[in-house]
Structure formats: C-alpha cells, structure tokens
Enzyme design. Structure first.
Site, PDB file in Angstrom:
ATOM      1  N   SER A   1      46.344  44.924  37.772  1.00  0.00           N
ATOM      2  CA  SER A   1      46.593  44.560  36.371  1.00  0.00           C
ATOM      3  C   SER A   1      47.607  43.426  36.209  1.00  0.00           C
ATOM      4  O   SER A   1      48.398  43.425  35.265  1.00  0.00           O
ATOM      5  CB  SER A   1      47.022  45.785  35.556  1.00  0.00           C
ATOM      6  OG  SER A   1      45.956  46.727  35.514  1.00  0.00           O
TER       7      SER A   1
ATOM      8  N   GLY B   1      42.665  47.615  37.381  1.00  0.00           N
ATOM      9  CA  GLY B   1      41.700  47.627  36.284  1.00  0.00           C
ATOM     10  C   GLY B   1      42.043  48.621  35.187  1.00  0.00           C
ATOM     11  O   GLY B   1      41.224  48.902  34.319  1.00  0.00           O
TER      12      GLY B   1
ATOM     13  N   HIS C   1      40.010  46.629  50.578  1.00  0.00           N
ATOM     14  CA  HIS C   1      40.287  46.777  49.146  1.00  0.00           C
ATOM     15  C   HIS C   1      40.026  48.237  48.758  1.00  0.00           C
ATOM     16  O   HIS C   1      39.097  48.858  49.273  1.00  0.00           O
ATOM     17  CB  HIS C   1      39.397  45.835  48.325  1.00  0.00           C
ATOM     18  CG  HIS C   1      39.803  45.813  46.890  1.00  0.00           C
ATOM     19  ND1 HIS C   1      39.424  46.800  46.011  1.00  0.00           N
ATOM     20  CD2 HIS C   1      40.591  44.963  46.191  1.00  0.00           C
ATOM     21  CE1 HIS C   1      39.957  46.541  44.823  1.00  0.00           C
ATOM     22  NE2 HIS C   1      40.662  45.426  44.904  1.00  0.00           N
TER      23      HIS C   1
ATOM     24  N   GLY D   1      42.581  40.563  39.781  1.00  0.00           N
ATOM     25  CA  GLY D   1      41.191  40.924  39.495  1.00  0.00           C
ATOM     26  C   GLY D   1      40.758  40.303  38.183  1.00  0.00           C
ATOM     27  O   GLY D   1      40.530  39.096  38.076  1.00  0.00           O
ATOM     28  N   GLY D   2      40.661  41.133  37.150  1.00  0.00           N
ATOM     29  CA  GLY D   2      40.130  40.719  35.847  1.00  0.00           C
ATOM     30  C   GLY D   2      40.633  39.380  35.330  1.00  0.00           C
ATOM     31  O   GLY D   2      39.838  38.536  34.888  1.00  0.00           O
TER      32      GLY D   2
ATOM     33  N   GLU E   1      38.626  49.598  46.354  1.00  0.00           N
ATOM     34  CA  GLU E   1      37.258  49.906  45.889  1.00  0.00           C
ATOM     35  C   GLU E   1      36.312  50.048  47.071  1.00  0.00           C
ATOM     36  O   GLU E   1      35.387  50.862  47.052  1.00  0.00           O
ATOM     37  CB  GLU E   1      36.791  48.821  44.900  1.00  0.00           C
ATOM     38  CG  GLU E   1      37.489  48.995  43.546  1.00  0.00           C
ATOM     39  CD  GLU E   1      37.744  47.714  42.791  1.00  0.00           C
ATOM     40  OE1 GLU E   1      37.125  46.669  43.100  1.00  0.00           O
ATOM     41  OE2 GLU E   1      38.594  47.741  41.868  1.00  0.00           O
TER      42      GLU E   1
ATOM     43  N   GLU F   1      48.287  47.064  46.533  1.00  0.00           N
ATOM     44  CA  GLU F   1      47.595  47.316  45.277  1.00  0.00           C
ATOM     45  C   GLU F   1      47.582  48.815  44.989  1.00  0.00           C
ATOM     46  O   GLU F   1      46.733  49.544  45.521  1.00  0.00           O
ATOM     47  CB  GLU F   1      46.148  46.818  45.351  1.00  0.00           C
ATOM     48  CG  GLU F   1      46.021  45.335  45.573  1.00  0.00           C
ATOM     49  CD  GLU F   1      44.705  44.789  45.025  1.00  0.00           C
ATOM     50  OE1 GLU F   1      44.757  43.789  44.305  1.00  0.00           O
ATOM     51  OE2 GLU F   1      43.649  45.377  45.291  1.00  0.00           O
TER      52      GLU F   1
ATOM     53  N   ASN G   1      40.328  37.846  42.894  1.00  0.00           N
ATOM     54  CA  ASN G   1      39.229  38.673  43.405  1.00  0.00           C
ATOM     55  C   ASN G   1      38.237  38.863  42.254  1.00  0.00           C
ATOM     56  O   ASN G   1      38.509  39.626  41.324  1.00  0.00           O
ATOM     57  CB  ASN G   1      39.798  40.020  43.890  1.00  0.00           C
ATOM     58  CG  ASN G   1      38.710  40.985  44.323  1.00  0.00           C
ATOM     59  OD1 ASN G   1      37.534  40.618  44.400  1.00  0.00           O
ATOM     60  ND2 ASN G   1      39.107  42.214  44.609  1.00  0.00           N
ATOM     61  N   TRP G   2      37.136  38.181  42.325  1.00  0.00           N
ATOM     62  CA  TRP G   2      36.167  38.217  41.215  1.00  0.00           C
ATOM     63  C   TRP G   2      35.363  39.520  41.206  1.00  0.00           C
ATOM     64  O   TRP G   2      34.641  39.786  40.261  1.00  0.00           O
ATOM     65  CB  TRP G   2      35.203  37.032  41.315  1.00  0.00           C
ATOM     66  CG  TRP G   2      35.818  35.696  41.053  1.00  0.00           C
ATOM     67  CD1 TRP G   2      37.145  35.399  40.958  1.00  0.00           C
ATOM     68  CD2 TRP G   2      35.118  34.462  40.851  1.00  0.00           C
ATOM     69  NE1 TRP G   2      37.309  34.057  40.707  1.00  0.00           N
ATOM     70  CE2 TRP G   2      36.089  33.462  40.645  1.00  0.00           C
ATOM     71  CE3 TRP G   2      33.757  34.094  40.839  1.00  0.00           C
ATOM     72  CZ2 TRP G   2      35.747  32.131  40.418  1.00  0.00           C
ATOM     73  CZ3 TRP G   2      33.418  32.772  40.622  1.00  0.00           C
ATOM     74  CH2 TRP G   2      34.408  31.790  40.408  1.00  0.00           C
ATOM     75  N   LYS G   3      35.451  40.294  42.284  1.00  0.00           N
ATOM     76  CA  LYS G   3      34.674  41.542  42.416  1.00  0.00           C
ATOM     77  C   LYS G   3      33.193  41.230  42.140  1.00  0.00           C
ATOM     78  O   LYS G   3      32.723  40.162  42.508  1.00  0.00           O
ATOM     79  CB  LYS G   3      35.258  42.621  41.490  1.00  0.00           C
ATOM     80  CG  LYS G   3      36.771  42.779  41.717  1.00  0.00           C
ATOM     81  CD  LYS G   3      37.367  44.001  41.098  1.00  0.00           C
ATOM     82  CE  LYS G   3      38.845  44.066  41.438  1.00  0.00           C
ATOM     83  NZ  LYS G   3      39.515  45.232  40.921  1.00  0.00           N
TER      84      LYS G   3
HETATM   85  P1  13P Z   1      42.831  44.011  38.234  1.00  0.00           P
HETATM   86  O1  13P Z   1      43.728  42.780  38.229  1.00  0.00           O
HETATM   87  O2  13P Z   1      41.590  43.821  37.413  1.00  0.00           O
HETATM   88  O3  13P Z   1      43.594  45.245  37.926  1.00  0.00           O
HETATM   89  O4  13P Z   1      42.298  44.176  39.741  1.00  0.00           O
HETATM   90  C1  13P Z   1      43.220  44.136  40.768  1.00  0.00           C
HETATM   91  C2  13P Z   1      42.485  44.048  42.049  1.00  0.00           C
HETATM   92  O5  13P Z   1      41.845  45.013  42.460  1.00  0.00           O
HETATM   93  C3  13P Z   1      42.512  42.789  42.800  1.00  0.00           C
HETATM   94  O6  13P Z   1      41.979  42.937  44.067  1.00  0.00           O
END
Ligand code: 13P
Length: 266
Positions: free
Chosen positions: A220, A181, A103, A241-242, A105, A175, A16-18
């Site tokens: 994470s 994050g 998600h 994510g990251g 967020e 999640e 997920n590149w956000k």
């Molecule tokens: P991180 O891996 O950056 O914690 O993000 C997780 C995430 O929200 C994937 O959708």
C-alpha cells in the site's frame, strides 16, 4: 515536512503490475512513465509487467535506459517440460534485468516456497537477472508476535546457497502481507524495525557487504505515505503494486526517494 535522509545505498523503486495491463495498454503506460522519469538520475527504476506485456514494454522502451524491466517470477530451469513456466533466458531475450521472487501472492497461490525461491534466486544470478526476494508476515503471524521469526526464516531459507560474491545483484523486499492491496500500510517505524532486523541477518550472511544490499518496503505504498516511509534509514526504496499502474502516482513515489542535497540541510 519529512526530513530526507542521506543514505549510502542507491534508492530503487519497482512497480509490480501484477496481472494488470494487456500488451496494447502497456505501450501507453510505459510511454507515460518514461516521459515523467526521463530526468531521474538518483534512483534505479524498474517496472514489472505481466509476461505477455514484456515484449511490448521492451519495444516501447527501445534504448531508453532510465527504466529497467523486471518479471514477476521465473522458473529455475533453463528449459524443459514445465508447462506454463518461463525461464531466465526467455526473460533476458526481452531485455529483462530484474525478477521478483517469492512474492506473497505466489507463495500463497502458487506454492512458491522458500526452497523454490532459493533455487530461483541462484538461477536468476546465473542468467544475469537481479532477484528481488520478497519476505513478509501475515496478519495472524504479526498478532502472534511471530513477525521476526517468520521474516528471518523466510530470508535465510530463501537465500540458501545464494552465491555470496553476488551480493551486489541482490535486492530484498519486505512486504507485510496484511498491507498488500488493503490500504493498510505499516507505520514507518514498524517497517523500519523489520528492515533493521533484515539488515542484521544480511550482515550475518554476507558480512560487511550486507550493509550495501537494498531493502525495499512494499504494501500500500502511495504518494501520500511514501515520503515518511522512504525517510526511514533502513528503507532503501519501494515495491509498489496498485499505485505503479498510475504514471503520476508512480512518479510521485519515485520523488520521495530523492536523496537530500547539500542545500536541503539546515
Ligand atoms: P499494493 O501496493 O497494491 O499494496 O501491492 C504491494 C505489492 O504487493 C507489491 O509487490
């Protein structure tokens, strides 16, 4: 060393590149990922760039089929007066096959409620997109011992009206919000415990087919913690994510879902 498990479900790793990477940056990252994953046949692999990068990603992938494209949300309607929204058919035009829904967020900042997620999941199926439905508790909910109740209500409400015969298209992602994050990762046992609970609910909803639905862990996930997490019996892959913005790290996480081979056994 982590002992690898034999899991009947095909692993899936999604990045997920956000809100990261412009269209021009996307080309280079996709190329780098493709180069590394070319020979990966043991898992389904997905990257979910921002909407504006989907055309560049699609073009760069060409006929490459190891890596699938996903979107980070969608609107449930086909079209209409919904300023700022993107529909299923619009995503399909750029080769999108998966869509992340609910998600945390988006639940937090964009009012993506369980009810909306349910409508979007039904629409995703209608437009031949595979929904990745996200659930997870906040830190205060975990501390108040509400994890099970929250995850259960998110899951049941987000799957209200989901066509039961489309179970093969559905992916769930657990999640925990406090692990996203933050660098704080759920322990493999903590994650697996919630996954087991999710599995039970999926079986209640879908009957035996619930055993075949993949449940990803997200929050994470890094190359260092992926092997232990992915070795858990109920963890079928990762929503990253990251670390998915770094082709090497993403690939190392993908390696962690490689199933055990006969020669790996004692
Ligand atoms: P991180 O891996 O950056 O914690 O993000 C997780 C995430 O929200 C994937 O959708």
């Amino acid at each position: 060393m982590t002992k690898k498990k034999t899991n009947p479900r095909r692993p899936l790793v999604a990045g997920n590149w956000k809100m990261h990477r412009t269209a021009s940056d996307t080309r280079a990252l996709i190329q780098d990922i493709v180069k590394r994953v070319e020979r990966v046949a043991y898992a389904d692999l997905v990257v979910c760039p921002p909407f504006t990068s989907l055309p560049a990603a699609h073009e760069t992938l060409g006929r490459h089929s190891t890596l699938a494209l996903g979107a980070q949300t969608m609107h449930q309607a086909k079209e209409g007066a919904f300023t700022g929204e993107i529909s299923g058919p619009m995503l399909r035009e750029f080769g999108v096959r998966y869509v992340i829904l609910g998600h945390s967020e988006r639940r937090q900042f964009d009012n993506e409620t369980n009810e909306k997620v349910a409508a979007k999941a039904i629409a995703a199926i209608h437009y031949h997109l595979r929904p990745i439905v996200c659930v997870g508790e906040t830190l205060s909910q975990r501390e108040a011992n509400e994890t099970t109740a929250i995850v259960e209500s998110q899951l049941r409400e987000s799957l209200t009206g989901f066509p039961l015969d489309q179970h093969e298209e559905l992916v769930i992602a657990y999640e925990p919000v406090w692990a996203i994050g933050t660098g704080k990762v759920a322990t493999p046992a903590q994650a697996n415990e919630v996954h087991e609970r999710i599995r039970k609910i999926l079986i209640q909803i879908f009957g035996d087919h619930g055993t075949a639905i993949r449940i990803l862990y997200g929050g994470s996930v890094k190359p260092e913690n992926a092997p232990d997490l992915m070795a858990q019996p109920e963890i079928d892959g990762a929503l990253v994510g990251g670390a998915s913005l770094d082709a090497r790290a993403f690939f190392d996480i993908i390696e962690a879902v490689r199933p055990a081979r006969a020669s790996d056994h004692d």
